[in-house]
Structure formats: structure tokens, C-alpha cells
Design a protein around this motif. Structure first.
Motif, mmCIF file in Angstrom:
data_model
loop_
_atom_site.group_PDB
_atom_site.id
_atom_site.type_symbol
_atom_site.label_atom_id
_atom_site.label_comp_id
_atom_site.label_asym_id
_atom_site.label_seq_id
_atom_site.Cartn_x
_atom_site.Cartn_y
_atom_site.Cartn_z
ATOM 1 N N PHE A 3 85.940 -33.011 40.671
ATOM 2 C CA PHE A 3 86.149 -31.457 40.419
ATOM 3 C C PHE A 3 87.404 -31.144 39.863
ATOM 4 C CE2 PHE A 3 88.048 -27.569 42.406
ATOM 5 C CZ PHE A 3 87.153 -26.790 41.708
ATOM 6 N N PHE A 4 88.636 -31.690 40.091
ATOM 7 C CA PHE A 4 89.994 -31.223 39.540
ATOM 8 C C PHE A 4 90.042 -31.652 38.075
ATOM 9 C CE2 PHE A 4 94.570 -31.123 39.129
ATOM 10 C CZ PHE A 4 94.794 -29.848 39.590
ATOM 11 N N ARG A 5 89.281 -32.472 37.626
ATOM 12 C CA ARG A 5 89.410 -32.908 36.281
ATOM 13 C C ARG A 5 88.610 -32.149 35.425
ATOM 14 N NH1 ARG A 5 88.411 -39.169 34.888
ATOM 15 N NH2 ARG A 5 90.981 -39.094 35.584
ATOM 16 N N ARG A 6 87.431 -31.797 36.011
ATOM 17 C CA ARG A 6 86.662 -30.655 35.100
ATOM 18 C C ARG A 6 87.505 -29.202 35.127
ATOM 19 N NH1 ARG A 6 82.754 -32.818 38.488
ATOM 20 N NH2 ARG A 6 82.743 -30.995 39.975
ATOM 21 N N PHE A 7 88.139 -28.877 36.089
ATOM 22 C CA PHE A 7 88.941 -27.840 36.210
ATOM 23 C C PHE A 7 90.146 -27.879 35.302
ATOM 24 C CE2 PHE A 7 92.369 -25.301 38.150
ATOM 25 C CZ PHE A 7 91.716 -24.053 37.966
ATOM 26 N N SER A 8 90.937 -28.928 35.387
ATOM 27 C CA SER A 8 91.760 -29.401 34.241
ATOM 28 C C SER A 8 91.192 -29.141 32.976
ATOM 29 C CB SER A 8 92.328 -30.573 34.627
ATOM 30 O OG SER A 8 93.039 -30.606 35.738
ATOM 31 N N HIS A 9 90.285 -29.561 32.619
ATOM 32 C CA HIS A 9 89.778 -29.586 31.435
ATOM 33 C C HIS A 9 89.485 -28.277 30.793
ATOM 34 C CE1 HIS A 9 87.477 -31.003 27.837
ATOM 35 N NE2 HIS A 9 86.606 -30.176 28.029
ATOM 36 N N HIS A 10 88.915 -27.386 31.765
ATOM 37 C CA HIS A 10 88.347 -26.223 31.191
ATOM 38 C C HIS A 10 89.421 -25.203 31.421
ATOM 39 C CE1 HIS A 10 84.155 -27.271 30.792
ATOM 40 N NE2 HIS A 10 84.027 -27.718 32.349
ATOM 41 N N PHE A 11 90.445 -25.369 32.409
ATOM 42 C CA PHE A 11 91.530 -23.957 32.652
ATOM 43 C C PHE A 11 92.691 -24.504 32.378
ATOM 44 C CE2 PHE A 11 87.379 -22.982 34.948
ATOM 45 C CZ PHE A 11 86.972 -22.064 33.918
ATOM 46 N N LEU A 12 93.377 -25.474 32.956
ATOM 47 C CA LEU A 12 94.636 -25.914 33.341
ATOM 48 C C LEU A 12 95.186 -26.406 31.971
ATOM 49 C CD1 LEU A 12 95.030 -27.931 36.258
ATOM 50 C CD2 LEU A 12 95.831 -25.302 36.078
ATOM 51 N N LYS A 13 94.527 -26.946 31.085
ATOM 52 C CA LYS A 13 95.107 -27.310 29.772
ATOM 53 C C LYS A 13 95.457 -26.037 28.822
ATOM 54 C CE LYS A 13 91.085 -28.189 26.928
ATOM 55 N NZ LYS A 13 90.367 -28.859 26.195
ATOM 56 N N PHE A 14 94.972 -24.734 29.276
ATOM 57 C CA PHE A 14 95.190 -23.946 28.415
ATOM 58 C C PHE A 14 96.594 -22.946 29.230
ATOM 59 C CE2 PHE A 14 90.801 -24.397 27.259
ATOM 60 C CZ PHE A 14 90.877 -24.650 25.970
ATOM 61 N N LEU A 15 96.241 -22.855 30.503
ATOM 62 C CA LEU A 15 97.216 -22.013 31.314
ATOM 63 C C LEU A 15 98.544 -22.678 31.652
ATOM 64 C CD1 LEU A 15 94.786 -20.253 33.562
ATOM 65 C CD2 LEU A 15 95.624 -19.505 31.809
ATOM 66 N N LEU A 16 98.678 -23.848 31.747
ATOM 67 C CA LEU A 16 99.981 -24.779 32.256
ATOM 68 C C LEU A 16 100.878 -24.489 31.203
ATOM 69 C CD1 LEU A 16 99.086 -27.604 34.408
ATOM 70 C CD2 LEU A 16 99.853 -25.605 35.120
#
Length: 117
Positions: A3-16
């Protein structure tokens, strides 16, 4: 994929990156807009985490009840705005609003991406 890897792939790589840039701007200039944007972006990450978790649960065929997490997202936004009420000299409401807006923009892009598949 977890789950967290999918979340990172979709959102965190843009927001961080936006979060770190706004924190650096605040540290070097003391800008209240940058501090508000960092707070709003942090809240945006929490909003997206809640939304994406509920979306993943909705895909589960064993789930009887589909939840949207609206109350939790509302509480996150209210708590974020209370930071502005308590510390208006540190956080700009416009920066907070722009940071919170990022989550809804990301949800919209995710929906468009899913519709065009």
C-alpha cells in the motif's frame, strides 16, 4: 505492491519535493506564506493518505460497507485551519489553502488518469 509504495508512487513523489522546498524557503526567508504552504502540503499528504486508503478498501470485494473517510478529512482540514487561527503571524491562510488544494488537484488527476485507461 504494498500500500505505502503505491501511495508513494501516485502522490508522495510529487508532494514531498514541494514540502521540502517550502520548508527551505521558510527557513531562509521566514516567509509566512511558505510556512502555510508547508503546513497545507503536510495536511494534504494526510488527506490523500486517508482518501487512498479508503479507495483501496473499496476495491476489496470482502468489504461490505464502502467508506469515504469524509469526517476524518474534514477534521484534518479543521485542525490545519486552527493552526492558522492560533498562529496567524507564522502561517498564511493563503499558503495553507493552496497546500490543501493540492490534495484535491491530485485526486482530480488520479480520476482523469483512471478514466483515460
Amino acid at each position: 505492491m504494498p500500500f505505502f509504495r503505491r501511495f508513494s508512487h501516485h502522490f508522495l513523489k510529487f508532494l514531498l519535493p514541494l514540502l521540502f522546498i517550502s520548508l527551505l524557503i521558510h527557513l531562509f526567508t521566514g516567509s509566512s506564506f511558505a510556512a502555510g504552504f508547508a503546513l497545507g502540503t503536510s495536511a494534504s499528504i494526510l488527506l490523500l493518505l486517508n482518501w487512498y486508503y479508503n479507495l483501496e478498501k473499496a476495491y476489496d470485494p470482502g468489504e461490505e460497507k464502502i467508506r469515504t473517510g469524509t469526517i476524518a478529512r474534514l477534521v484534518i482540514v479543521i485542525v490545519t485551519c486552527l493552526f492558522w487561527v492560533r498562529f496567524p503571524e507564522i502561517f498564511s491562510i493563503f499558503g495553507i489553502a493552496l497546500g490543501l488544494l493540492l490534495s484535491y488537484i491530485m485526486i482530480l488527476f488520479r480520476a482523469i488518469k483512471e478514466l483515460t485507461k
